[in-house]
Structure formats: structure tokens, C-alpha cells
Write an enzyme that holds these catalytic residues in place. Structure first.
Site, PDB file in Angstrom:
ATOM      1  N   GLU A   1      -2.297   5.111   2.561  1.00 28.81           N
ATOM      2  CA  GLU A   1      -2.164   3.695   2.212  1.00 28.81           C
ATOM      3  C   GLU A   1      -3.452   3.041   1.742  1.00 28.81           C
ATOM      4  OE1 GLU A   1       1.302   4.790   4.703  1.00 28.81           O
ATOM      5  OE2 GLU A   1      -0.861   5.121   4.892  1.00 28.81           O
TER       6      GLU A   1
ATOM      7  N   ARG B   1       0.701   8.946  10.112  1.00 27.65           N
ATOM      8  CA  ARG B   1       0.280  10.329   9.877  1.00 27.65           C
ATOM      9  C   ARG B   1      -1.015  10.675  10.601  1.00 27.65           C
ATOM     10  NH1 ARG B   1       2.542  12.800   5.104  1.00 27.65           N
ATOM     11  NH2 ARG B   1       4.037  11.409   4.097  1.00 27.65           N
TER      12      ARG B   1
ATOM     13  N   ASP C   1       0.776  -1.236   0.000  1.00 23.89           N
ATOM     14  CA  ASP C   1       0.000   0.000   0.000  1.00 23.89           C
ATOM     15  C   ASP C   1       0.811   1.292   0.000  1.00 23.89           C
ATOM     16  OD1 ASP C   1       1.104   0.028   2.539  1.00 23.89           O
ATOM     17  OD2 ASP C   1      -0.784  -0.322   3.596  1.00 23.89           O
TER      18      ASP C   1
ATOM     19  N   HIS D   1      10.596   6.610  15.284  1.00 25.00           N
ATOM     20  CA  HIS D   1      10.654   6.943  13.857  1.00 25.00           C
ATOM     21  C   HIS D   1      11.430   8.247  13.663  1.00 25.00           C
ATOM     22  CE1 HIS D   1       9.163   7.817   9.763  1.00 25.00           C
ATOM     23  NE2 HIS D   1       8.829   6.544   9.707  1.00 25.00           N
TER      24      HIS D   1
ATOM     25  N   GLU E   1       0.070  -9.083  -1.227  1.00 23.17           N
ATOM     26  CA  GLU E   1      -0.658  -8.543  -0.067  1.00 23.17           C
ATOM     27  C   GLU E   1      -1.838  -7.691  -0.545  1.00 23.17           C
ATOM     28  OE1 GLU E   1       1.125  -7.258   4.092  1.00 23.17           O
ATOM     29  OE2 GLU E   1       0.432  -5.457   3.031  1.00 23.17           O
TER      30      GLU E   1
ATOM     31  N   HIS F   1       3.894   5.960  14.632  1.00 24.75           N
ATOM     32  CA  HIS F   1       4.417   6.943  13.692  1.00 24.75           C
ATOM     33  C   HIS F   1       3.420   7.405  12.639  1.00 24.75           C
ATOM     34  CE1 HIS F   1       4.702   3.237  11.350  1.00 24.75           C
ATOM     35  NE2 HIS F   1       4.702   4.004  10.280  1.00 24.75           N
TER      36      HIS F   1
END
Length: 376
Positions: A133, A212, A97, A243, A119, A210
Site C-alpha cells: 500500500e 501481510r 492505496d 479475514h 485520501e 490481517h
């Protein structure tokens, strides 16, 4: 017939999940296997390439300081397109993704090259969660010619979107292949990564955060909840590989840096991360990959997201969705720290994500698909 396969990826999670498949294809005489990396993430990608001894045939090296999603997409689309005009593979494989995934699929489509989506079929149904994603995966799926879905639920999602059944293959997730290979090896040098003081006899929590959609207030709430947990349960330790994003680092420093129970580290290479996962008591994460990896090692997962495209773990009982609600995080984690029956119920639940043999299945299914397409 030898089929020319070009695997395209650009981030560390993709590299981890594609590595077992890339190695399998390279050893299979049915395929001429090549690798293109966008290096959407440079340093973290290189860690995985080095560990799995993968030398890309093409490296776009597109990462730039302060890069935007628009810039990543533009650079990747142009760069991949130029390579495809030269390489002309029989099929392009993309994974999952990421923006590199979407750009790889779109470039292959523009060049009228077949697309295989590894996937495939994960969905939340919310276009902004996870962002970007969810739409990257959906758009890659619309473009794909063959779909390698890790679970039955992913297969069902694709069927609901009218993808022909004969183009969908249920395979298990390649991340389990990679994980099981790594944990069979020796422990890393804990001193080199600043974790030599960890008392593994304690209840150690592996934390990653981490995404967004968690930036800002949600992340403030998550880290505040971790701080409260540490005060309430002085016998726990928390390992948090932070991160490199400055927003994440700033909030982690603000809420967690003064707590002696919390070990803030640089992002861990894949080998030590797998061994931390193997040794820890509990995982708290907003990562997608860890939701799949932890159940393979019998570790309960608290998902720090409001929605997940991996509901199989919730259904199986290996994971629990807690979002960014501070009270719910503290309460749910507290129950797992004190209620042995609940803990063992989650730890012993059947892993829905695979058995470590997905790469071999994909290789066989890919060869059969290409042979069928050739005969048309």
C-alpha cells in the site's frame, strides 16, 4: 458544463470510503458520475455496494483464486484501460492505496485523462510497510493531477514532495461521512451474525488483524498476547471478524478458537461492524480504516503495526502504536482496561480525521478544479 467523472475502486475499504462521495456526485447536477469496480475483492466489495445501493457502470470482476499482486495489477490495468478508451471521462477518481488505485491512476495516465486522488498524502516513509500500500499510494500520488488530502499532515507530506499547493485540497476523510451515516440507524440482528450472546456491559474489544507484514511470527505474537489478556482479565470479551485469508484463519484457530471469551466470526458486513465499533470499549487493529473510524466514536485504538501512515491519531492521543510485541500489547491493553483516567484521555481526544462533511467539500473542490482546468 457537466463534468464526466469515473470513480475507480476494487476493495471493501475503498468502497466504504468512496460510497458517500459517489452518492454525493450522483446527486450533483455539475457531474455525470459513473463507477468502475475491479472487484479485486469480490464478496466483501459486494456487501458494501449492496448496502449503499451503488450499481457499478463497469465491473471487471478480476478476482481469481490465489491471485498474486502481479496478476491483480495486470488484469486491472488492462481492464481499466479498455474501459477508459471507451468512456473518456474528464477525470478518473481513485482512492487511497490499493493495487486497483495504482492501476486506475496508471491507466488514466496512459490515456491522458486527469486523475484525482482521494485520501492522498498518507506516508510511512518505509516502502515495505504497509506492503504494497505505501508504494501504491505514493505512485498514484506522483501520477495525480489533483490531491484530496484528509488532514493537515497529509497536505504537508505532499508539499514536501513538491506537489503544487494549488493542486492540494484538505477535505477530511470520507470514512467519517460513511460511519456517522450508518451508526445513526438501528442495530443489526445480532443473532444472524453470531453475536447475540455478547454482554455489552463488559469491556468488549474489537480485534482485526490481517495485514501481510503481520503474517507469520508477528501474528503469532499478537494472537498469543490476546490469549494472555483473556486469561488475565476474565471480564473482557473479544470480537474478532476473521479475514478470509487462510494464513490468518489458521493462526486465529490455533491461538484463539479454544477461548470462550473470544468470538471468531466471519467478516462482518459494514453495518454490523459500525455498530460493534460504536458499542465496544477498545479497538485493537492493524487496519488503516479503523484507525480513522474509532476516534470518531470515542474509542481508543491500539495499532498492531510497527509503523502507520496515519500518525495524526498518535499525535492527537486517540491511538497508540504497539506493533506485534506480545508484552507491549498485554501491558498497554491492560492499562486501558484498568486505568480510567488514561482511557478517558484517549477516548475524549479530538478526532483528527474529519467531521462527516468531506464528500461535499470534495465535490465542490473537484468542480472548481475542473472549471479552472477548462479555462486554461
Amino acid at each position: 458544463m457537466v463534468y464526466k467523472v469515473l470513480s475507480v475502486f476494487g476493495t471493501r475499504p475503498e468502497a466504504i470510503k468512496m460510497a458517500p462521495l459517489v452518492k454525493k456526485l450522483a446527486d450533483d447536477p455539475r457531474f455525470d458520475s459513473q463507477v468502475l469496480v475491479t472487484a479485486q475483492h469480490r464478496e466483501m466489495l459486494d456487501q458494501v455496494l449492496k448496502y449503499f445501493a451503488i450499481k457499478p457502470d463497469y465491473d471487471l470482476n478480476i478476482m481469481r483464486p490465489g491471485q498474486t499482486l502481479t496478476a491483480i495489477t495486470s488484469y486491472a490495468l488492462t481492464g481499466i484501460g479498455n474501459i477508459l478508451m471507451e468512456a473518456r471521462p474528464d477525470i478518473v477518481l481513485v482512492h487511497g492505496d490499493t493495487t486497483s488505485t495504482f492501476a486506475g491512476a496508471l491507466s488514466a495516465y496512459y490515456n491522458k485523462i486527469k486523475i484525482g486522488h482521494v485520501e492522498a498524502g498518507l506516508r510511512t516513509g518505509c516502502k515495505y510497510a504497509p506492503f504494497p500500500e505505501e508504494m501504491n499510494r505514493h505512485l498514484a500520488g506522483v501520477l495525480a493531477d489533483v490531491h484530496f488530502a484528509p488532514t493537515k499532515m497529509a497536505v504537508e507530506n505532499l508539499l514536501k514532495e513538491n506537489v503544487p499547493a494549488d493542486r492540494i485540497f484538505q477535505t477530511g476523510n470520507t470514512v467519517v461521512d460513511a460511519l456517522l451515516q450508518v451508526v445513526e440507524g438501528p442495530d443489526p440482528n445480532w443473532e444472524n451474525i453470531g453475536l447475540d450472546t455478547i454482554d455489552w456491559r463488559k469491556k468488549v474489544i474489537l480485534l482485526t488483524c490481517h495485514r501481510r507484514e503481520n503474517w507469520g511470527e508477528p501474528m503469532e505474537n499478537i494472537f498469543s498476547g490476546i490469549a494472555e489478556l483473556c486469561k488475565k482479565y476474565p471480564d473482557i470479551e473479544v470480537i474478532f471478524p476473521v479475514h478470509k485469508n487462510p494464513i490468518v484463519r489458521g493462526l486465529a484457530g490455533k491461538h484463539l478458537s479454544s477461548l470462550p471469551q473470544v468470538h471468531l466470526t466471519e467478516p462482518l458486513d459494514y453495518l454490523p461492524l459500525c455498530h460493534v465499533l460504536d458499542k465496544c470499549y477498545l479497538v485493537m487493529t492493524d487496519s488503516g480504516g479503523l484507525q480513522e473510524e474509532a476516534p470518531a466514536l470515542g474509542k481508543p485504538v491500539l495499532v498492531l503495526r510497527d509503523v502507520t501512515e496515519r500518525p495524526e491519531g498518535l499525535e492527537a492521543g486517540t491511538a497508540c502504536l504497539v506493533g506485534s510485541d506480545r508484552e507491549r500489547i498485554v501491558e498497554t491493553a491492560g492499562k486501558l482496561l484498568t486505568d480510567r483516567t488514561l482511557y478517558h484521555r484517549m477516548a475524549k481526544a479530538i478526532n483528527p480525521y474529519g467531521d462527516g462533511l468531506a464528500s461535499g467539500r470534495i465535490a465542490d473542490m473537484l468542480a472548481a478544479f475542473l472549471q479552472k482546468e477548462e479555462s486554461k
